[in-house]
Motif scaffolding. Sequence first.
Motif, PDB file in Angstrom:
ATOM      1  N   SER A 239      12.868 -10.365   1.996  1.00 38.80           N
ATOM      2  CA  SER A 239      11.573  -9.411   1.922  1.00 38.80           C
ATOM      3  C   SER A 239      10.898  -9.746   0.583  1.00 38.80           C
ATOM      4  O   SER A 239      11.563 -10.007  -0.455  1.00 38.80           O
ATOM      5  CB  SER A 239      12.141  -7.887   1.885  1.00 38.80           C
ATOM      6  OG  SER A 239      13.063  -7.937   0.791  1.00 38.80           O
TER       7      SER A 239
ATOM      8  N   ALA B 288       7.003  -9.605  -1.539  1.00 40.48           N
ATOM      9  CA  ALA B 288       5.459  -8.981  -1.750  1.00 40.48           C
ATOM     10  C   ALA B 288       4.693 -10.219  -2.773  1.00 40.48           C
ATOM     11  O   ALA B 288       5.220 -10.558  -3.461  1.00 40.48           O
ATOM     12  CB  ALA B 288       5.689  -7.686  -2.760  1.00 40.48           C
TER      13      ALA B 288
ATOM     14  N   ILE C 260      12.372  -6.598  -1.847  1.00 43.57           N
ATOM     15  CA  ILE C 260      11.386  -5.564  -1.781  1.00 43.57           C
ATOM     16  C   ILE C 260      11.798  -4.319  -1.026  1.00 43.57           C
ATOM     17  O   ILE C 260      12.163  -4.650   0.211  1.00 43.57           O
ATOM     18  CB  ILE C 260      10.030  -5.904  -1.515  1.00 43.57           C
ATOM     19  CG1 ILE C 260       9.461  -6.971  -2.279  1.00 43.57           C
ATOM     20  CG2 ILE C 260       9.206  -4.882  -1.173  1.00 43.57           C
ATOM     21  CD1 ILE C 260       9.198  -6.486  -3.715  1.00 43.57           C
TER      22      ILE C 260
ATOM     23  N   ASP D 158       3.157   0.835  -3.146  1.00 42.58           N
ATOM     24  CA  ASP D 158       2.215  -0.432  -3.349  1.00 42.58           C
ATOM     25  C   ASP D 158       1.870  -0.338  -4.762  1.00 42.58           C
ATOM     26  O   ASP D 158       1.817  -1.180  -5.488  1.00 42.58           O
ATOM     27  CB  ASP D 158       0.916  -0.284  -2.342  1.00 42.58           C
ATOM     28  CG  ASP D 158       1.328  -0.688  -0.975  1.00 42.58           C
ATOM     29  OD1 ASP D 158       2.377  -1.124  -0.739  1.00 42.58           O
ATOM     30  OD2 ASP D 158       0.367  -0.625  -0.200  1.00 42.58           O
TER      31      ASP D 158
ATOM     32  N   LEU E 257       4.709  -1.760  -7.011  1.00 44.43           N
ATOM     33  CA  LEU E 257       4.768  -2.962  -6.922  1.00 44.43           C
ATOM     34  C   LEU E 257       3.624  -3.813  -7.897  1.00 44.43           C
ATOM     35  O   LEU E 257       3.660  -4.430  -8.568  1.00 44.43           O
ATOM     36  CB  LEU E 257       4.617  -3.429  -5.649  1.00 44.43           C
ATOM     37  CG  LEU E 257       6.123  -3.452  -4.859  1.00 44.43           C
ATOM     38  CD1 LEU E 257       5.760  -3.648  -3.504  1.00 44.43           C
ATOM     39  CD2 LEU E 257       7.251  -3.867  -5.301  1.00 44.43           C
TER      40      LEU E 257
ATOM     41  N   LEU F 258      -2.415  -6.735  -2.554  1.00 42.49           N
ATOM     42  CA  LEU F 258      -0.906  -6.954  -2.490  1.00 42.49           C
ATOM     43  C   LEU F 258      -0.585  -6.924  -0.915  1.00 42.49           C
ATOM     44  O   LEU F 258      -1.376  -6.302  -0.160  1.00 42.49           O
ATOM     45  CB  LEU F 258      -0.473  -5.482  -2.746  1.00 42.49           C
ATOM     46  CG  LEU F 258       1.231  -5.175  -2.444  1.00 42.49           C
ATOM     47  CD1 LEU F 258       1.961  -6.016  -2.994  1.00 42.49           C
ATOM     48  CD2 LEU F 258       1.456  -3.850  -2.463  1.00 42.49           C
ATOM     49  N   THR F 259       0.077  -7.846  -0.468  1.00 37.08           N
ATOM     50  CA  THR F 259       0.724  -8.071   0.822  1.00 37.08           C
ATOM     51  C   THR F 259       2.115  -8.129   0.916  1.00 37.08           C
ATOM     52  O   THR F 259       2.634  -8.830   0.092  1.00 37.08           O
ATOM     53  CB  THR F 259       0.248  -9.433   1.323  1.00 37.08           C
ATOM     54  OG1 THR F 259      -1.264  -9.593   1.120  1.00 37.08           O
ATOM     55  CG2 THR F 259       0.598  -9.602   2.677  1.00 37.08           C
ATOM     56  N   ARG F 260       2.616  -7.249   1.659  1.00 37.50           N
ATOM     57  CA  ARG F 260       4.041  -6.944   1.751  1.00 37.50           C
ATOM     58  C   ARG F 260       4.751  -7.863   3.057  1.00 37.50           C
ATOM     59  O   ARG F 260       3.821  -7.797   4.122  1.00 37.50           O
ATOM     60  CB  ARG F 260       4.557  -5.545   1.998  1.00 37.50           C
ATOM     61  CG  ARG F 260       4.006  -4.814   0.623  1.00 37.50           C
ATOM     62  CD  ARG F 260       4.268  -3.203   1.299  1.00 37.50           C
ATOM     63  NE  ARG F 260       5.587  -2.666   0.974  1.00 37.50           N
ATOM     64  CZ  ARG F 260       5.890  -2.166  -0.307  1.00 37.50           C
ATOM     65  NH1 ARG F 260       5.442  -1.594  -0.784  1.00 37.50           N
ATOM     66  NH2 ARG F 260       7.478  -1.541  -0.116  1.00 37.50           N
ATOM     67  N   TRP F 261       5.809  -8.434   2.993  1.00 35.18           N
ATOM     68  CA  TRP F 261       6.484  -9.386   3.999  1.00 35.18           C
ATOM     69  C   TRP F 261       7.965  -8.568   3.948  1.00 35.18           C
ATOM     70  O   TRP F 261       8.768  -9.290   3.336  1.00 35.18           O
ATOM     71  CB  TRP F 261       6.499 -10.926   3.524  1.00 35.18           C
ATOM     72  CG  TRP F 261       4.981 -11.501   3.576  1.00 35.18           C
ATOM     73  CD1 TRP F 261       4.310 -11.654   2.311  1.00 35.18           C
ATOM     74  CD2 TRP F 261       3.933 -11.525   4.400  1.00 35.18           C
ATOM     75  NE1 TRP F 261       3.133 -12.134   2.525  1.00 35.18           N
ATOM     76  CE2 TRP F 261       2.800 -12.116   3.998  1.00 35.18           C
ATOM     77  CE3 TRP F 261       4.120 -11.510   5.939  1.00 35.18           C
ATOM     78  CZ2 TRP F 261       1.809 -12.552   4.649  1.00 35.18           C
ATOM     79  CZ3 TRP F 261       3.114 -11.961   6.854  1.00 35.18           C
ATOM     80  CH2 TRP F 261       2.019 -12.765   6.110  1.00 35.18           C
TER      81      TRP F 261
END
Length: 474
Positions: A307, A309, A371, A377, A380, A403-406
């Motif tokens: 995981s 970000a 993450i 958000d 982070l 911000l992009t979360r994966w």
Amino acid sequence: MNSYDVVVVGAGISGLSAAYTLFKRGLDVLVVEAGAEVGGVMRSIVTPEGYVLDCGPNTLASKDPRMWTEFDDLGMRDRMVVAGRAGKRRYFLKDGQPLEIPNDPIGLIRMEHVSMKSKLRVLREPFIPRATSPDESVASFFSRRIGPEVMERMIDPFVSGVYSGDPSKMSIKATFPSLWEAEQRGGSIIKGFLGAGKAKQAAGGKKAKPLGPKMRSVTFNFKGGVAEWPKTMAKVLGEQRVWKNARVTTLYPVAEGWTLVVERDGQVETIEAASVIIAAPAYAAADLIAELDPAAAKGLRGIRYSSMAVVNLGYRENQVTRPVDGFGVLAPSCERRNFLGILSASTLFPPFAPAGRVLTINLMGGEINPIRPEQTDDELIARAIADNQAVIGATGTPEVVNLTRWPRAVAQYNFGHTEAMAALENLERTRPGLTFIGSYRGGVGMPKCWRNAVNMAEQVAAYLKNRPAVASVR
């Protein structure tokens, strides 16, 4: 019922590259993508201010002339942004400070990342006995061969930066197979590679003439970010060959090849294909073959994804007092930082930030410090801003924040990976016309995914030559 030569499941870089290769060879191909956009983790945004933000993978590097030919075919050559000389400078963090990684022998001797004792320890590599175990962790392998301090300070940040993995859990045999094979072959990495070179010369006599001019590896991107590449392939293929918001729910073999059941725009469609390429992530591929081959499905389900970000921050130049004048800085896990790396996007690719601005890409998470869903958000982003302040002297509030979360970012080549791939290969042998590609197989980098997909597509094209064409109904 519509029938195709090849159906590709998944429109990431692997699936689209395979489909485009087959399309150029005149085959009737369809790509089925479950999401609303193509490209998988390759996401890019151009902001109103003129920043180009890559929200997943952020740089490409290759020396394969076939790739340049493909960009010419796609009309993308003039869209390329090649990294300048500054991109050759790389930094690792030590005691909170970025230290440049030397790229010449004298610099390596003088570098401050590791002690003189550890530098001398590297010279013993040819005399360290080979391993007797069938596999070994990346951490154990490098610690044994070149010493624990070099592993901790040099190898760890590289592995974390590329794979976002935990070196103590990653399989050396799966992650760096050429190094493992070199040790098994020659007793050490150095002797293994030297011996391989001599063996090739002895077996082949004169060196084979290269197919084209020899190229150096080039680091590059596109004017609109990395997502331009898959989007352009999808555009060339056309909407009729790339179905978005379409999910394959069932896959089963029939006499003519394969049948797939697809949910698309609220409707259920059944299609047929002589060959199927599954280019979905491992966990999605596992669902499709659960009944067909439980052993292969179990192996795919066992592949973890880290995981992560990705936080893009844009500053005015006068806000940054200590800019990293190179690719960026990676943090060894022993530094216990929030980030895996802070990349200097505007140094590497100046057009990615407006004049007088600085753009950084902050990679957070990974297997060692994942993450978590409960992290907000805002939390982070605040950590990313604090890291930029500590490392590059960034002050004040960034003018651009993204911000992009994966939750499932990068496939992990942990223990058991080679066994999972063996089960997959067995399925491909027993079910001709069914093949698998993706970042979990053959390397996680986007250029590697492209190369593996092109090679696999060429094998599929050769397979289809030896069987009757599937009639197309429209």
